[in-house]
Design a protein around this motif. Structure first.
Motif, PDB file in Angstrom:
ATOM      1  N   ILE A 141      -5.442   9.837  -8.326  1.00  0.00           N
ATOM      2  CA  ILE A 141      -5.686  10.146  -6.911  1.00  0.00           C
ATOM      3  C   ILE A 141      -6.994   9.500  -6.457  1.00  0.00           C
ATOM      4  CG2 ILE A 141      -6.258  12.028  -5.318  1.00  0.00           C
ATOM      5  CD1 ILE A 141      -4.211  13.742  -6.873  1.00  0.00           C
ATOM      6  N   ALA A 142      -8.007   9.533  -7.329  1.00  0.00           N
ATOM      7  CA  ALA A 142      -9.296   8.915  -6.979  1.00  0.00           C
ATOM      8  C   ALA A 142      -9.112   7.419  -6.735  1.00  0.00           C
ATOM      9  CB  ALA A 142     -10.311   9.162  -8.090  1.00  0.00           C
ATOM     10  N   ARG A 197      -6.417   5.857  -5.679  1.00  0.00           N
ATOM     11  CA  ARG A 197      -5.762   5.614  -4.393  1.00  0.00           C
ATOM     12  C   ARG A 197      -6.705   5.941  -3.240  1.00  0.00           C
ATOM     13  NH1 ARG A 197      -1.032   8.887  -3.807  1.00  0.00           N
ATOM     14  NH2 ARG A 197      -1.623  10.136  -5.596  1.00  0.00           N
ATOM     15  N   ALA A 198      -7.569   6.932  -3.453  1.00  0.00           N
ATOM     16  CA  ALA A 198      -8.534   7.285  -2.408  1.00  0.00           C
ATOM     17  C   ALA A 198      -9.494   6.120  -2.169  1.00  0.00           C
ATOM     18  CB  ALA A 198      -9.307   8.541  -2.804  1.00  0.00           C
ATOM     19  N   ASP A 248      -8.033   3.465  -0.121  1.00  0.00           N
ATOM     20  CA  ASP A 248      -7.944   3.780   1.305  1.00  0.00           C
ATOM     21  C   ASP A 248      -9.290   3.644   2.012  1.00  0.00           C
ATOM     22  OD1 ASP A 248      -5.347   4.178   1.846  1.00  0.00           O
ATOM     23  OD2 ASP A 248      -5.513   6.289   2.340  1.00  0.00           O
ATOM     24  N   ASP A 249     -10.341   4.197   1.430  1.00  0.00           N
ATOM     25  CA  ASP A 249     -11.624   4.251   2.120  1.00  0.00           C
ATOM     26  C   ASP A 249     -12.733   4.448   1.085  1.00  0.00           C
ATOM     27  OD1 ASP A 249     -13.917   4.911   3.567  1.00  0.00           O
ATOM     28  OD2 ASP A 249     -12.787   5.977   5.109  1.00  0.00           O
ATOM     29  N   GLN A 262     -16.064   4.255   1.141  1.00  0.00           N
ATOM     30  CA  GLN A 262     -17.235   5.087   1.407  1.00  0.00           C
ATOM     31  C   GLN A 262     -16.864   6.567   1.441  1.00  0.00           C
ATOM     32  OE1 GLN A 262     -19.366   4.580   5.090  1.00  0.00           O
ATOM     33  NE2 GLN A 262     -21.326   4.748   4.046  1.00  0.00           N
ATOM     34  N   ALA A 263     -15.692   6.871   2.012  1.00  0.00           N
ATOM     35  CA  ALA A 263     -15.261   8.270   2.024  1.00  0.00           C
ATOM     36  C   ALA A 263     -15.042   8.752   0.591  1.00  0.00           C
ATOM     37  CB  ALA A 263     -13.987   8.425   2.847  1.00  0.00           C
ATOM     38  N   ALA A 264     -14.503   7.890  -0.258  1.00  0.00           N
ATOM     39  CA  ALA A 264     -14.298   8.267  -1.662  1.00  0.00           C
ATOM     40  C   ALA A 264     -15.642   8.569  -2.319  1.00  0.00           C
ATOM     41  CB  ALA A 264     -13.572   7.151  -2.409  1.00  0.00           C
ATOM     42  N   LYS A 318       1.433  -2.600   1.878  1.00  0.00           N
ATOM     43  CA  LYS A 318       0.949  -1.367   2.503  1.00  0.00           C
ATOM     44  C   LYS A 318       1.176  -1.400   3.997  1.00  0.00           C
ATOM     45  CE  LYS A 318      -3.323   1.206   1.913  1.00  0.00           C
ATOM     46  NZ  LYS A 318      -4.536   1.045   1.123  1.00  0.00           N
ATOM     47  N   ILE A 326       0.307  -0.516   7.652  1.00  0.00           N
ATOM     48  CA  ILE A 326      -0.910  -0.125   8.362  1.00  0.00           C
ATOM     49  C   ILE A 326      -0.521   1.069   9.225  1.00  0.00           C
ATOM     50  CG2 ILE A 326      -2.710  -0.896   9.940  1.00  0.00           C
ATOM     51  CD1 ILE A 326      -2.635  -2.725   7.584  1.00  0.00           C
TER      52      ILE A 326
END
Ligand SMILES: Nc1ncnc2c1ncn2[C@@H]1O[C@H](COP(=O)(O)OP(=O)(O)OP(=O)(O)O)[C@@H](O)[C@H]1O
Ligand SMILES: [Mg+2]
Lengths: 290, 270
Positions: free
Chosen positions: A166-167, A169-170, A173-174, A176-178, A284, A286
């Motif tokens: 999960i980390a 894939r996180a 995605d983003d 900085q958010a991760a 992917k 968008i």
């Protein structure tokens, strides 16, 4: 009909090896945006590691395979931490250039240690003929498909359900958010390279069983590009299905149309697919909310 | 009132981006355990930068705390990596929600729990998040990218809860949401503060709303704190009334951009 079945089995077994190599490519691209031009050489490296453990050190193949996987993971992690990590934050293009260099280095290492001559591999996957109706296929081909599929399923489950999956894939995605979740980017990148090297090594071991070891098998690793472009650079199912499609196309064109053409037809199909779906079959999407 | 040591103390920090852009110029603030503290200020004042300095998220933007210190529970944290700061109990809910769009709602919550050591307690914490945000339970399998803005903000806060932070940094949770939803989110922030004992440092443009839930407030301009006090004190301050609550003496709404604004601002800074 029996010919068709034979070609299908051959195509699928090659395709699943491509899929394993492509999976590693996708994992690295997904988590860090790096296009790894050395992915095919990781397959070569894995095959020779297995050769060393089983043929040269004379270990039992089970132990040899385990050691190969461990060594591949370690090599992947080391490559990430000493070659790529210093470049985190630099333009992605620099990282891509570095992987091109890495490709040459890996090939040179293999050449220096094991020499350029093709060598036979003490195959441990049984090779006797298996009769499916009227068709005769090699057991090694069937087993190769089985092993590759098992690993592909295992990797897929890893991404779906585990904390690290999960980390990963996180991060894809983003980033900085991760980071704000306390996810360690360094750790995940290292893990991505470890998994990529292990997946390629599994492919390398299977391939070595079927065709032996030689510098040429990294050419098969190059097939990773049509596979991932077809499947979508960042899609794990895409890597698997893209691998199957390219493997089958090669086998059918080689079998029905003529040897030689099998190297071209997959690329023609690739171009046609890209004209319709520029991000590949499973690229992917968008997400756009309206 | 500052008898016990604060949970968070930002002491005179200076933050520079790209080695040249000086954004925070000696900023200090304190957050007492258990409180909701509001940090208010106009666009570009440096609110987000302050939060990122605390949570360690400046690094990927090439920002640095070049002077001063940040202490959390008595220990300096301004040199630590973001991951270590999360482990110590500070969690930032970033501006603009930043949910993981291709992950499901539940996977987003699991990502929030990444640093948790007591993995067995995670399922019940997910349920706990759903009691604050029942809507998320219905959407648990939905990809986060397809959620509405309000639902995404709920998810961003729920994801933060999953880390069980001592201090939650909230960056403009009202951004782009309808007034009714904003009220709901703020009610929940208050409930989380009361029920979980989570301390909150809240950055907002919407001063009126923020001061309604806060125990204490800071107002920043141009990289410094220019005013601080309890909500009552701040609300009575004529400058705050005029520029942040949009009221003149007689109680009329006033344009944010009036020339006088800049004159008054100067007075604060001198
Ligand atoms: N990564 C960066 N690199 C360079 N300058 C930056 C960076 N991030 C912010 N700044 C600058 O720092 C100043 C403060 O920005 P910051 O985002 O902290 O303000 P803010 O108070 O959160 O504003 P807003 O209310 O608009 O979100 C602005 O002038 C901005 O241009
Ligand atoms: Mg901001």
């Amino acid at each position: 009909m029996d010919r068709f079945l034979q070609l299908t089995i051959t195509g699928l077994s090659n395709g699943m090896i491509y899929a394993l190599v492509a999976l590693g490519f996708v994992i690295i691209y997904k988590s860090s945006d790096v296009i790894n031009f050395a992915q095919g050489d990781l397959l070569l490296f894995g095959a020779y590691l297995a050769f060393a453990f089983v043929a040269q050190f004379g270990l039992h193949w089970t132990l040899g395979v385990v050691l190969t996987l461990v060594a591949a993971v370690v090599a992947g992690v080391i490559i990430e931490s000493i070659v790529l990590r210093p470049l985190i934050g630099e333009p992605v293009i620099s990282m891509i250039m570095v992987t091109i260099g890495l490709s040459s280095v890996l090939r040179a290492i293999v050449n220096a240690i094991w020499g350029p001559r093709p060598q036979s591999f003490p195959a441990f996957i049984p090779t006797q003929d298996v009769y499916i109706g009227p068709a005769v296929v090699g057991a090694d081909r069937l087993i190769a498909i089985g092993i590759a599929l098992a690993f592909l399923v295992a990797f897929t489950l890893f991404f779906r359900f585990t904390r690290e999956g999960i980390a990963m894939r996180a991060i894809a995605d983003d980033q900085q958010a991760a980071l704000s979740m306390g996810i360690s980017i360094k750790r995940i990148f290292a893990l991505a390279w470890g998994i990529a090297a292990a997946a390629a090594a599994v492919g390398g071991i299977i391939l070595a069983n079927i065709v032996g070891v030689s510098g040429d098998i990294s050419v098969l690793g190059l097939r990773v590009f049509p596979v991932v472009i077809l499947g979508g650079l960042d899609s794990i199912p895409g890597a698997i299905i893209g691998g199957a499609i390219i493997g089958l196309l090669e086998a059918y064109t080689g079998g029905y149309i003529g040897q030689g053409l099998n190297l071209i037809v997959p690329f023609v199909v690739l171009v046609l697919v890209l004209m319709v779906r520029p991000y590949g079959l499973f690229g992917k999407e968008i997400i756009e909310r309206v | 009132m500052n008898a016990q040591a604060p949970l968070l103390a930002v002491n005179n920090i200076e933050v520079i981006y790209n080695e040249v852009i000086l954004v925070l110029k000696g900023l200090s603030l304190e957050v007492q355990a258990g409180q909701i503290v509001a940090l208010l200020g106009a666009n570009g004042a440096g609110k987000t930068t302050t939060l990122k300095a605390i949570s360690g998220l400046l690094k990927p933007e090439d920002g640095k705390v070049t002077d001063g210190s940040i202490e959390f529970m008595g220990e300096p944290i301004h040199r630590l990596d973001a991951e270590e700061i999360v482990r110590r109990g500070i969690f930032q809910v970033m501006e603009g929600r930043r949910v993981f769009e291709h992950l499901s709602v539940e996977e987003n919550l699991l990502a929030g729990a990444y640093t948790r050591r007591d993995r067995h307690a995670i399922p019940q914490d997910i349920e706990r998040v759903y009691t604050y945000f029942p809507r998320l339970k219905e959407l648990r399998r939905r990809r986060a990218g397809y959620l509405s803005g309000g639902e995404q903000q709920m998810l961003a806060i729920g994801r933060a809860l999953m880390a069980r932070p001592r201090l939650m940094l909230l960056d403009e949770p009202s951004l782009g949401l309808a007034p009714l939803l904003v009220k709901e989110i703020f009610d929940i922030i208050r409930r989380i503060n009361a029920q979980e004992g989570t301390t909150v440092l809240l950055v907002e443009q919407n001063a009126r709303l923020a001061l309604r839930v806060a125990d204490y407030g800071y107002i920043m301009e141009n990289g410094r704190i220019v005013l601080e006090g309890t909500p009552e004190v701040l609300q009575d301050n004529p400058d705050v009334k005029e520029f942040y609550l949009g009221l003149t003496e007689v109680g009329k709404r006033k344009s944010y951009r009036e020339v006088k604004h800049y004159k008054r601002r100067k007075r604060w800074l001198s």
